[in-house]
Design a protein around this motif. Structure first.
Motif, PDB file in Angstrom:
ATOM      1  N   ILE A  11       0.835  -1.201   0.000  1.00 49.84           N
ATOM      2  CA  ILE A  11       0.000   0.000   0.000  1.00 49.84           C
ATOM      3  C   ILE A  11       0.867   1.247   0.000  1.00 49.84           C
ATOM      4  O   ILE A  11       0.627   2.202  -0.752  1.00 49.84           O
ATOM      5  CB  ILE A  11      -0.947  -0.014   1.218  1.00 49.84           C
ATOM      6  N   TRP A  12       1.884   1.250   0.834  1.00 48.58           N
ATOM      7  CA  TRP A  12       2.737   2.438   0.964  1.00 48.58           C
ATOM      8  C   TRP A  12       3.600   2.649  -0.280  1.00 48.58           C
ATOM      9  O   TRP A  12       4.004   3.770  -0.578  1.00 48.58           O
ATOM     10  CB  TRP A  12       3.626   2.302   2.200  1.00 48.58           C
ATOM     11  N   SER A  13       3.862   1.594  -1.021  1.00 55.30           N
ATOM     12  CA  SER A  13       4.711   1.728  -2.210  1.00 55.30           C
ATOM     13  C   SER A  13       3.959   2.330  -3.392  1.00 55.30           C
ATOM     14  O   SER A  13       4.588   2.797  -4.348  1.00 55.30           O
ATOM     15  CB  SER A  13       5.271   0.359  -2.615  1.00 55.30           C
ATOM     16  N   LEU A  14       2.627   2.335  -3.360  1.00 47.28           N
ATOM     17  CA  LEU A  14       1.834   2.938  -4.433  1.00 47.28           C
ATOM     18  C   LEU A  14       1.570   4.403  -4.085  1.00 47.28           C
ATOM     19  O   LEU A  14       0.840   4.704  -3.147  1.00 47.28           O
ATOM     20  CB  LEU A  14       0.505   2.193  -4.609  1.00 47.28           C
ATOM     21  N   GLN A  15       2.165   5.298  -4.829  1.00 43.27           N
ATOM     22  CA  GLN A  15       2.061   6.718  -4.497  1.00 43.27           C
ATOM     23  C   GLN A  15       0.624   7.219  -4.547  1.00 43.27           C
ATOM     24  O   GLN A  15       0.187   7.973  -3.669  1.00 43.27           O
ATOM     25  CB  GLN A  15       2.930   7.548  -5.445  1.00 43.27           C
ATOM     26  N   GLU A  16      -0.143   6.802  -5.565  1.00 42.17           N
ATOM     27  CA  GLU A  16      -1.521   7.269  -5.695  1.00 42.17           C
ATOM     28  C   GLU A  16      -2.361   6.817  -4.502  1.00 42.17           C
ATOM     29  O   GLU A  16      -3.101   7.620  -3.909  1.00 42.17           O
ATOM     30  CB  GLU A  16      -2.138   6.732  -6.988  1.00 42.17           C
ATOM     31  N   LEU A  17      -2.220   5.550  -4.130  1.00 43.17           N
ATOM     32  CA  LEU A  17      -2.981   5.031  -3.001  1.00 43.17           C
ATOM     33  C   LEU A  17      -2.509   5.657  -1.693  1.00 43.17           C
ATOM     34  O   LEU A  17      -3.326   5.995  -0.825  1.00 43.17           O
ATOM     35  CB  LEU A  17      -2.850   3.512  -2.942  1.00 43.17           C
ATOM     36  N   ARG A  18      -1.193   5.843  -1.565  1.00 45.06           N
ATOM     37  CA  ARG A  18      -0.658   6.469  -0.357  1.00 45.06           C
ATOM     38  C   ARG A  18      -1.173   7.891  -0.204  1.00 45.06           C
ATOM     39  O   ARG A  18      -1.566   8.321   0.897  1.00 45.06           O
ATOM     40  CB  ARG A  18       0.875   6.458  -0.411  1.00 45.06           C
ATOM     41  N   ASP A  19      -1.213   8.650  -1.298  1.00 45.35           N
ATOM     42  CA  ASP A  19      -1.706  10.019  -1.239  1.00 45.35           C
ATOM     43  C   ASP A  19      -3.193  10.061  -0.867  1.00 45.35           C
ATOM     44  O   ASP A  19      -3.628  10.932  -0.105  1.00 45.35           O
ATOM     45  CB  ASP A  19      -1.486  10.719  -2.588  1.00 45.35           C
ATOM     46  N   LYS A  20      -3.965   9.140  -1.410  1.00 50.00           N
ATOM     47  CA  LYS A  20      -5.395   9.100  -1.084  1.00 50.00           C
ATOM     48  C   LYS A  20      -5.620   8.807   0.392  1.00 50.00           C
ATOM     49  O   LYS A  20      -6.497   9.413   1.042  1.00 50.00           O
ATOM     50  CB  LYS A  20      -6.101   8.051  -1.949  1.00 50.00           C
ATOM     51  N   ILE A  21      -4.849   7.883   0.945  1.00 50.68           N
ATOM     52  CA  ILE A  21      -4.993   7.550   2.363  1.00 50.68           C
ATOM     53  C   ILE A  21      -4.587   8.736   3.235  1.00 50.68           C
ATOM     54  O   ILE A  21      -5.257   9.054   4.233  1.00 50.68           O
ATOM     55  CB  ILE A  21      -4.165   6.304   2.697  1.00 50.68           C
ATOM     56  N   LEU A  22      -3.501   9.425   2.862  1.00 51.90           N
ATOM     57  CA  LEU A  22      -3.060  10.584   3.636  1.00 51.90           C
ATOM     58  C   LEU A  22      -4.080  11.717   3.573  1.00 51.90           C
ATOM     59  O   LEU A  22      -4.334  12.393   4.580  1.00 51.90           O
ATOM     60  CB  LEU A  22      -1.694  11.060   3.127  1.00 51.90           C
ATOM     61  N   VAL A  23      -4.680  11.927   2.406  1.00 50.00           N
ATOM     62  CA  VAL A  23      -5.720  12.953   2.276  1.00 50.00           C
ATOM     63  C   VAL A  23      -6.918  12.593   3.156  1.00 50.00           C
ATOM     64  O   VAL A  23      -7.475  13.453   3.853  1.00 50.00           O
ATOM     65  CB  VAL A  23      -6.152  13.099   0.804  1.00 50.00           C
ATOM     66  N   THR A  24      -7.309  11.322   3.143  1.00 49.85           N
ATOM     67  CA  THR A  24      -8.437  10.877   3.962  1.00 49.85           C
ATOM     68  C   THR A  24      -8.164  11.100   5.441  1.00 49.85           C
ATOM     69  O   THR A  24      -9.012  11.638   6.174  1.00 49.85           O
ATOM     70  CB  THR A  24      -8.724   9.389   3.705  1.00 49.85           C
ATOM     71  N   LEU A  25      -6.977  10.717   5.905  1.00 44.98           N
ATOM     72  CA  LEU A  25      -6.639  10.891   7.318  1.00 44.98           C
ATOM     73  C   LEU A  25      -6.572  12.365   7.696  1.00 44.98           C
ATOM     74  O   LEU A  25      -6.995  12.756   8.797  1.00 44.98           O
ATOM     75  CB  LEU A  25      -5.301  10.205   7.614  1.00 44.98           C
ATOM     76  N   SER A  26      -6.074  13.208   6.793  1.00 45.32           N
ATOM     77  CA  SER A  26      -5.981  14.641   7.079  1.00 45.32           C
ATOM     78  C   SER A  26      -7.365  15.263   7.224  1.00 45.32           C
ATOM     79  O   SER A  26      -7.612  16.046   8.151  1.00 45.32           O
ATOM     80  CB  SER A  26      -5.196  15.348   5.971  1.00 45.32           C
ATOM     81  N   LEU A  27      -8.277  14.925   6.335  1.00 47.26           N
ATOM     82  CA  LEU A  27      -9.630  15.483   6.403  1.00 47.26           C
ATOM     83  C   LEU A  27     -10.388  14.958   7.620  1.00 47.26           C
ATOM     84  O   LEU A  27     -11.187  15.683   8.224  1.00 47.26           O
ATOM     85  CB  LEU A  27     -10.391  15.164   5.123  1.00 47.26           C
ATOM     86  N   ILE A  28     -10.135  13.698   7.989  1.00 44.86           N
ATOM     87  CA  ILE A  28     -10.743  13.161   9.210  1.00 44.86           C
ATOM     88  C   ILE A  28     -10.237  13.923  10.432  1.00 44.86           C
ATOM     89  O   ILE A  28     -11.007  14.246  11.357  1.00 44.86           O
ATOM     90  CB  ILE A  28     -10.429  11.664   9.346  1.00 44.86           C
ATOM     91  N   LEU A  29      -8.953  14.249  10.436  1.00 49.74           N
ATOM     92  CA  LEU A  29      -8.371  14.999  11.547  1.00 49.74           C
ATOM     93  C   LEU A  29      -9.005  16.388  11.654  1.00 49.74           C
ATOM     94  O   LEU A  29      -9.307  16.865  12.762  1.00 49.74           O
ATOM     95  CB  LEU A  29      -6.854  15.118  11.351  1.00 49.74           C
ATOM     96  N   VAL A  30      -9.235  17.025  10.519  1.00 49.19           N
ATOM     97  CA  VAL A  30      -9.903  18.341  10.518  1.00 49.19           C
ATOM     98  C   VAL A  30     -11.312  18.215  11.093  1.00 49.19           C
ATOM     99  O   VAL A  30     -11.754  19.050  11.903  1.00 49.19           O
ATOM    100  CB  VAL A  30      -9.945  18.916   9.083  1.00 49.19           C
ATOM    101  N   TYR A  31     -12.024  17.178  10.693  1.00 47.68           N
ATOM    102  CA  TYR A  31     -13.392  16.960  11.186  1.00 47.68           C
ATOM    103  C   TYR A  31     -13.407  16.762  12.700  1.00 47.68           C
ATOM    104  O   TYR A  31     -14.271  17.313  13.409  1.00 47.68           O
ATOM    105  CB  TYR A  31     -13.980  15.748  10.475  1.00 47.68           C
ATOM    106  N   ARG A  32     -12.460  15.988  13.208  1.00 51.64           N
ATOM    107  CA  ARG A  32     -12.421  15.734  14.649  1.00 51.64           C
ATOM    108  C   ARG A  32     -12.042  16.992  15.431  1.00 51.64           C
ATOM    109  O   ARG A  32     -12.581  17.246  16.519  1.00 51.64           O
ATOM    110  CB  ARG A  32     -11.422  14.606  14.959  1.00 51.64           C
ATOM    111  N   PHE A  33     -11.120  17.801  14.901  1.00 43.40           N
ATOM    112  CA  PHE A  33     -10.774  19.054  15.571  1.00 43.40           C
ATOM    113  C   PHE A  33     -11.985  19.992  15.620  1.00 43.40           C
ATOM    114  O   PHE A  33     -12.255  20.635  16.638  1.00 43.40           O
ATOM    115  CB  PHE A  33      -9.608  19.742  14.857  1.00 43.40           C
ATOM    116  N   ALA A  34     -12.725  20.068  14.502  1.00 47.17           N
ATOM    117  CA  ALA A  34     -13.881  20.965  14.441  1.00 47.17           C
ATOM    118  C   ALA A  34     -14.973  20.543  15.407  1.00 47.17           C
ATOM    119  O   ALA A  34     -15.730  21.390  15.898  1.00 47.17           O
ATOM    120  CB  ALA A  34     -14.422  21.009  13.010  1.00 47.17           C
ATOM    121  N   SER A  35     -15.062  19.242  15.712  1.00 50.76           N
ATOM    122  CA  SER A  35     -16.114  18.766  16.614  1.00 50.76           C
ATOM    123  C   SER A  35     -15.896  19.209  18.055  1.00 50.76           C
ATOM    124  O   SER A  35     -16.806  19.096  18.881  1.00 50.76           O
ATOM    125  CB  SER A  35     -16.204  17.239  16.552  1.00 50.76           C
TER     126      SER A  35
END
Length: 459
Positions: A11-35
């Motif tokens: 998973i980590w070796s695929l740049q496209e998949l790695r970027d998608k996972i990092l974007v997902t985790l970042s947006l989840i973090l924003v959602y949790r901070f806003a709550s």
């Protein structure tokens, strides 16, 4: 374990998949901070936990438990007067309304058949309807907070301004609507730029955020009883894992309907004859085709019987409908789930359209005539498999009530043994894992759910 670590490396070796996972985790973090950002007019340093305050002020545990169930979908934002208090639920409500309206409004039916352009228009309608739902829910939420859970007479220090004034209501409603729209935007961005269904992931994150505190509370309660407490915690965890396994089974269980594709070809004698094309294929009909929607509909209607207690406060039978752990509540809940399972399956699975598509593409079910006979056959199969699916869904719905007080001591942890929370978590995780597997298989990697047996069987 070695295979799982190798999968993570893939998973980590695929740049496209790695970027998608990092974007997902970042947006989840924003959602949790806003709550955790409270409404400007409320002093959260004085409020603390609204559920605890409500119980200390003489509120009944049934209502507090119901508020806790609603709060679980927003990760606690609902019960902490957050700007994200409404969360993503107005968008879910708007989506359900649009889906139901599509049965009666020809314009929406046409959009559903228009492909990608129709889907974009329906999404835009859903967004505007979400704002309307927020404008309806926000005043009721503020009224619940300021009148039932934080009465101004008892909690004056919790408010910077009078909660009955326009200066409190208008800005608070605007902020709550903006918070819900922001949550909707985050969910759509996760879907577009990240991995998985963003709306579902935000709901799952809100539910999972309550798991650590609920488990710690249960562990503290059990271990305070002596040495037997640690054994009970182990039994609870093992039983919880078994329930999750059963939830996965019911989520992926399908009834396979064999189909064959036929084409016309010229025979050697100049006559036409049917030639079966390729291997036999299948139509997978899910046993639980309606997902968690019957449970959501049923729980929404369970507010109605509780209102009957206003006419007779001394009636203990009617009072039981206000308690999510009573037998009256759960018997009625089971009946509603079975009814809504048939209803939602009937409106979401178009057997007539499936039969027409099969006939148009040259497909047929063996020993069944194309056209209306195929539609009737599929409808009959759906009717038969919906009942066991509805029964299993009902069991999961009442399981928290069964385990609470039996061996699970706290209400918060008992909700994770079934109900909407568990089914949503299982469904979202399975969907996300499937999408990750798709990326890996496209790059010739083994997926998260790939086993040695499946690899050897494909050779």
């Amino acid at each position: 374990m070695k295979g799982f670590i190798q999968t993570l490396k893939n998973i980590w070796s695929l740049q496209e998949l790695r970027d998608k996972i990092l974007v997902t985790l970042s947006l989840i973090l924003v959602y949790r901070f806003a709550s955790y950002i409270s409404l400007p007019a409320i002093n959260m340093a004085e409020v603390g936990d609204l559920l605890d305050h409500f119980q200390k002020q003489g509120g009944n545990k049934q209502a507090a438990g119901l508020l806790g169930l609603l709060s679980s979908f927003t990760g606690g934002a609902f019960s902490h007067a957050s700007i994200m208090a409404l969360g993503i639920m107005p968008y879910i409500s708007a989506s359900i309304i649009v889906q139901l309206m599509g049965l009666a409004i020809p314009y929406l039916q046409k959009l559903q058949k228009d492909g990608e352009s129709g889907r974009k228009t329906i999404n835009q309608i859903t967004r505007w309807l979400t704002i309307v739902v927020c404008l309806v829910q926000a005043p009721f939420y503020l009224g619940t907070i300021t009148q039932a859970f934080l009465p101004y007479e008892q909690f004056r220090s919790a408010y910077y301004i009078d909660p009955q004034s326009i200066a409190f209501y208008v800005p608070s409603i605007i902020i709550l609507v903006a918070g819900s729209v922001f949550a909707m935007w985050l969910g759509e961005k996760i879907t577009d730029k990240g991995i998985g269904n963003g709306i579902s992931i935000l709901i799952m994150v809100g539910i999972l955020s309550r798991l650590p505190s609920s488990f710690i509370q249960e562990y503290t309660t059990q271990t305070s009883n002596g040495g037997l407490g640690s054994i009970m915690i182990l039994i609870e965890v093992l039983f919880w894992l078994l329930v999750i396994l059963l939830a996965i089974v019911i989520s992926v269980a399908v009834r396979k309907i064999p189909i064959q594709y036929v084409s016309r070809a010229h025979a050697t004698g100049g006559l036409n004859r049917n030639l079966l094309q390729g291997a036999r294929q299948w139509i997978p009909l899910k046993v639980n085709a309606s997902g968690v929607m019957p449970l959501i509909f049923a729980q929404a209607l369970m507010f109605v019987p509780g209102l009957l207690t206003k006419f007779d406060d001394t009636n203990t039978f009617l009072a039981g409908f206000k308690n999510p752990f009573s037998w009256q509540y759960n018997v009625l809940l089971v009946l509603l789930i079975i009814i809504f399972s048939y209803f939602y399956t009937a409106i979401t699975i178009p057997v007539n359209q499936m039969a027409d598509d099969l006939k148009r593409n040259g497909g047929l079910i063996p020993k069944v005539r194309p056209g209306q006979d195929t539609a009737n056959y599929l409808d009959d199969i759906l009717s038969k498999i919906t009942l066991p699916g509805a029964i299993f869904l009902s069991i999961f719905a009442v399981l928290p009530a069964l385990v609470h007080g039996t061996f699970v001591q706290t209400e918060g942890f008992s909700h994770f043994f079934g109900g909407t929370s568990l089914l949503i978590m299982v469904g979202v995780i399975l969907d996300t894992v499937q999408q990750i597997n798709t990326y890996l298989l496209n790059h010739h990697y083994d997926g998260l759910m790939q086993s040695k047996l499946s690899r050897t069987s494909n050779l």
